[in-house]
Design an enzyme around this catalytic site. Sequence first.
Site, PDB file in Angstrom:
ATOM      1  CG  ASP A   1      46.224  -3.784   9.822  1.00 23.38           C
ATOM      2  OD1 ASP A   1      46.368  -4.533  10.955  1.00 23.38           O
ATOM      3  OD2 ASP A   1      45.623  -3.877   8.776  1.00 23.38           O
TER       4      ASP A   1
ATOM      5  CG  ASP B   1      46.820  -4.652   4.669  1.00 20.48           C
ATOM      6  OD1 ASP B   1      46.970  -5.813   5.368  1.00 20.48           O
ATOM      7  OD2 ASP B   1      47.700  -3.753   4.998  1.00 20.48           O
TER       8      ASP B   1
ATOM      9  CG  ASP C   1      44.697  -9.061   7.416  1.00 20.73           C
ATOM     10  OD1 ASP C   1      45.064  -9.756   8.469  1.00 20.73           O
ATOM     11  OD2 ASP C   1      45.246  -8.182   6.923  1.00 20.73           O
TER      12      ASP C   1
HETATM   13  P1  ATP Z   1      51.100  -3.829  10.050  1.00 24.53           P
HETATM   14  O1  ATP Z   1      50.562  -5.065  10.267  1.00 24.53           O
HETATM   15  O2  ATP Z   1      50.525  -2.698  11.059  1.00 24.53           O
HETATM   16  O3  ATP Z   1      50.657  -3.173   8.719  1.00 24.53           O
HETATM   17  P2  ATP Z   1      53.629  -4.130   9.508  1.00 24.53           P
HETATM   18  O4  ATP Z   1      53.888  -3.827   8.248  1.00 24.53           O
HETATM   19  O5  ATP Z   1      54.874  -4.112  10.279  1.00 24.53           O
HETATM   20  O6  ATP Z   1      52.460  -3.411  10.269  1.00 24.53           O
HETATM   21  P3  ATP Z   1      53.780  -6.800   8.351  1.00 24.53           P
HETATM   22  O7  ATP Z   1      53.500  -6.428   6.920  1.00 24.53           O
HETATM   23  O8  ATP Z   1      52.919  -8.249   8.680  1.00 24.53           O
HETATM   24  O9  ATP Z   1      53.295  -5.776   9.267  1.00 24.53           O
HETATM   25  O10 ATP Z   1      55.335  -6.821   8.613  1.00 24.53           O
HETATM   26  C1  ATP Z   1      55.723  -7.701   9.589  1.00 24.53           C
HETATM   27  C2  ATP Z   1      57.075  -7.388   9.677  1.00 24.53           C
HETATM   28  O11 ATP Z   1      57.687  -7.918   8.493  1.00 24.53           O
HETATM   29  C3  ATP Z   1      57.682  -6.176   9.590  1.00 24.53           C
HETATM   30  O12 ATP Z   1      57.990  -5.831  10.918  1.00 24.53           O
HETATM   31  C4  ATP Z   1      58.932  -6.318   8.903  1.00 24.53           C
HETATM   32  O13 ATP Z   1      60.104  -6.512  10.008  1.00 24.53           O
HETATM   33  C5  ATP Z   1      58.789  -7.143   7.985  1.00 24.53           C
HETATM   34  N1  ATP Z   1      58.715  -6.850   6.571  1.00 24.53           N
HETATM   35  C6  ATP Z   1      57.636  -5.979   6.360  1.00 24.53           C
HETATM   36  N2  ATP Z   1      57.730  -5.686   4.798  1.00 24.53           N
HETATM   37  C7  ATP Z   1      58.601  -6.405   4.620  1.00 24.53           C
HETATM   38  C8  ATP Z   1      59.178  -6.753   3.175  1.00 24.53           C
HETATM   39  N3  ATP Z   1      58.667  -6.116   2.219  1.00 24.53           N
HETATM   40  N4  ATP Z   1      60.120  -7.587   2.845  1.00 24.53           N
HETATM   41  C9  ATP Z   1      60.594  -8.216   4.096  1.00 24.53           C
HETATM   42  N5  ATP Z   1      60.220  -7.897   5.486  1.00 24.53           N
HETATM   43  C10 ATP Z   1      59.258  -7.184   5.627  1.00 24.53           C
END
Ligand code: ATP
Length: 914
Positions: free
Chosen positions: A323, A644, A648
């Site tokens: 990730d 996480d 997943d």
């Molecule tokens: P990784 O998968 O590497 O942890 P990530 O944190 O970008 O990356 P996700 O947590 O799935 O992956 O988030 C996907 C998308 O959702 C992000 O790119 C962001 O645009 C949006 N996002 C992340 N956190 C929030 C939140 N707390 N509230 C609203 N949108 C969010």
Amino acid sequence: MYYDQEVNSVFEELGVSEAGLSSEEAEKRLEKYGKNELKEKEKVSVLQLFISQFKSILIFILITASVISALLGEVVDAIVIIFTVFLAGILSFVQEYRAEKAIELLKSLTSPEATVIRDGVEKNISSNNLVPGDLILIETGDRIPADARIVKEFNLKIDESSLTGESVPVQKNIEALPSETPEADRTNMVYTGTAVAYGRGSAIVTATGMNTAFGELAGLLGTIERSRTPLQESLDKFGRWIGIATLIIVAFVAMLGVFYGFPLLDMFLWGVALAVAAIPEALPAVVTVGLGLGVRRMVKRHALVRKLPSVETLGATNVICSDKTGTLTQNKMTVEKICVNKQVLNVTGAGYSPEGEFFKGSDKVSTDDSHLQILLLGAVLCNDAGLFKENEKWEIKGDPTEAALVVAAAKAGLHKVDIDQKYPRLGEIPFSSERKRMTTISKLEADSGSFPLKGLVAFSKGAPEVILGSCTKIFLDGEIKSLSPEMKQLITGEVREMADQALRVMALSFHPLDEELFIENNSSGDFPSEKIEEDMVFSGLTGMRDPPREEVKVAIQKCENAGIKTIMITGDHKVTASAIAKELGILKKNDLTLTGSELDSLSDAEFEGEVERVSVYARVYPTHKLRVIDALKKKGYVVAMTGDGVNDAPALKAADMGIAMGITGTDVSKEASSMILTDDNFASIVAAVEEGRNIFKNIRNFITYGLSAHIGEVLIVLISILGWQILPLIAVQILWINLITDGLPPMALSVEPPDSGIMRQKPRNVEEGLITRREIAAGLGIGGLIAFQALLVLTWALDRNFSIEKLQTLIFTLVVFSEMFNAFNWRSDRYSIFSLGIFTNRSLVYAVLTTIILQLVVIYVPFFQTAFRTVPLSLSDWGVILPLASTTLISMELIKYFSGKSSQGKTKEKTNFD
Ligand code: ATP
């Protein structure tokens, strides 16, 4: 019974308030009700573990035979034999005990935590300390730590499959139920061992430990699987095979001895001693020790192994899918850019301190700007993070992405604590990786100051394309206008520009709601989410920086040298992901970045054709991870995958090595994993791989060491009986050699630190067993050499007409010293000990010194001379023995030298991906 009572009376009956229990009360209740634990199955006691060292049939025969020989008058021999066997038992007991302790340590480290409110403050405590009456907070991905009555919930859905087998999550609520409701239908209760599939809530613990309804059934976190590893299995087979071969040879030699006139009982005892010494019965146990100790070292490097077999897998891993956020990056977000009303603003300030200003170019922008205010209001309301000051330092609570927004809003004077109080949240649709957005509903008062918004308003934030997809309007020039396709394109262009600078871009929107509709639906506890997240008004973009972790770049380079490919898998935007991947050295010139939807459009066959070129997967759902694993596995890769979230879990299970995050990971993901990173850091995966490789190398080396010793012993006796009708070693001497070769040196070899070349070799081929032709050849070669040395001594002694005791003492001592030189050989199968540094494994130096002293005692102290039938050796005897014994080390050093790999730091082998 709680489920048939209203929430208020549950609070009353369990003697708890909204502020939770007080610490004193919790303490008292813990005394009264005991720990919130399930009774463990009987553990193996220390005594049992000790006795199990002597459970072998051969040992039993040996002891019986010694007792018989004692009865026939050979009392000293019998005592020495039993004593030696006992000593060997103690040594292997100590090793196993240490391994057992290492595994227990892991258990305690992986014990689950629960979030409770005590003394009015939210705390994380070990779930073992929960008591009835505790007010617990639960959210998506949590494992329910005790049976509890729900008192507040937002879209709470519980996966009760661990209890009921039903895989569809159950919607929960707080309504009191009729008393006759069966346990499985009590929708206002949550039960130990089930997991939160969606939403969040709070609940009051009603039962703990063995009093929970289904407690016994739950597979709780923290149970380390003790399944046998493939390595142990294959060693079992290998051991059996050697055992049979040895028994045949030993029986043959013993019969030959009787044929040549040696007493029957003597030969029997001798034969059994030889069998005990030569059969590597302890191999699987020794491997457990090697694994156990290695696992303990990994803990120090922030990797908690949950399943022993995965230590082996780690060493063979050749792809790590990681990730991005928090693992490759620091997860310390700061909003750097804001785009509102067709303007891009730069935000100043560093860290979490809410001090900073907004600039357009070099002009300072007033924070009263209504566009900026509405964007930041949404950012604060649609947000679960917190910002607080502790010890003069600003700290955050919750998701760093959200915290960054809280900090940015505070820079404009919108403080979350005040805003939350002023405009209470009435509903929410939580964030999930699939939805990539979050929405909340708040009631804005008529006096909401500079905000041109009143009444019920929904605020949304999330991935720009998702938010834009639900917007039909935009807040521009102080008015709500319709969102034209051209404007949408402009915004998309801006998103790209920000992402190109490696910024994580989020979009924000709002939706003034029809109060009637909302209240009507709210009373049934269900929000019409489609109606809320449609027709929204676009309010702007935020771009936040999440710097890469400093140590990660080095770790990725290390992986590359080690023939391991790193792949980034992220929910983030393609452009942001690619920019960071390039910075980290993951994305190279000819590599591809694939998005989730691009992946969806590929057939399995097409994807398999591409998979080896893809370094970054962006905008993916957790389900895409399964496809990636599948395709890579089909290509023969051993795949490690991080994760996480709750969703997943399937990917973590499907990967060869599922790796969960210790800090940000959900309980569910941790349970599905084979390893947990206690610092969420990619570099720790690489450290674990290094340890995994080292453990495997050490196990292989000390087994080869043992193998060469055993082969040497059997060859010596076989050849001297066949050729000279002489017993070169008596039973106790054979057992003694076994004790010291199998005793301390392997323990020392198992703690050999990784050499610098270990991460410059190709990953091990999983198909390849532990003992390959190379190890057998080495065993035969060194074993043959030791036998040859012994035969030279034998002929030399015979020439000089030495007594049989002297001859045996010479051979006995020669073998022991030769084995000590041999132990140094097996610190590494490729590097010279001079390159490794003689004293870099101090344990081995101590082990060898101890063994040498013991051997000197056995040949020079009169009492032991009687016991072991030895005679003192003269200086000239040593002059023969020592140079001969040292050839064991010299010849191996020469082989290492001529194979060109003796020195560390020179080798760089081809990798799978070259
Ligand atoms: P990784 O998968 O590497 O942890 P990530 O944190 O970008 O990356 P996700 O947590 O799935 O992956 O988030 C996907 C998308 O959702 C992000 O790119 C962001 O645009 C949006 N996002 C992340 N956190 C929030 C939140 N707390 N509230 C609203 N949108 C969010």
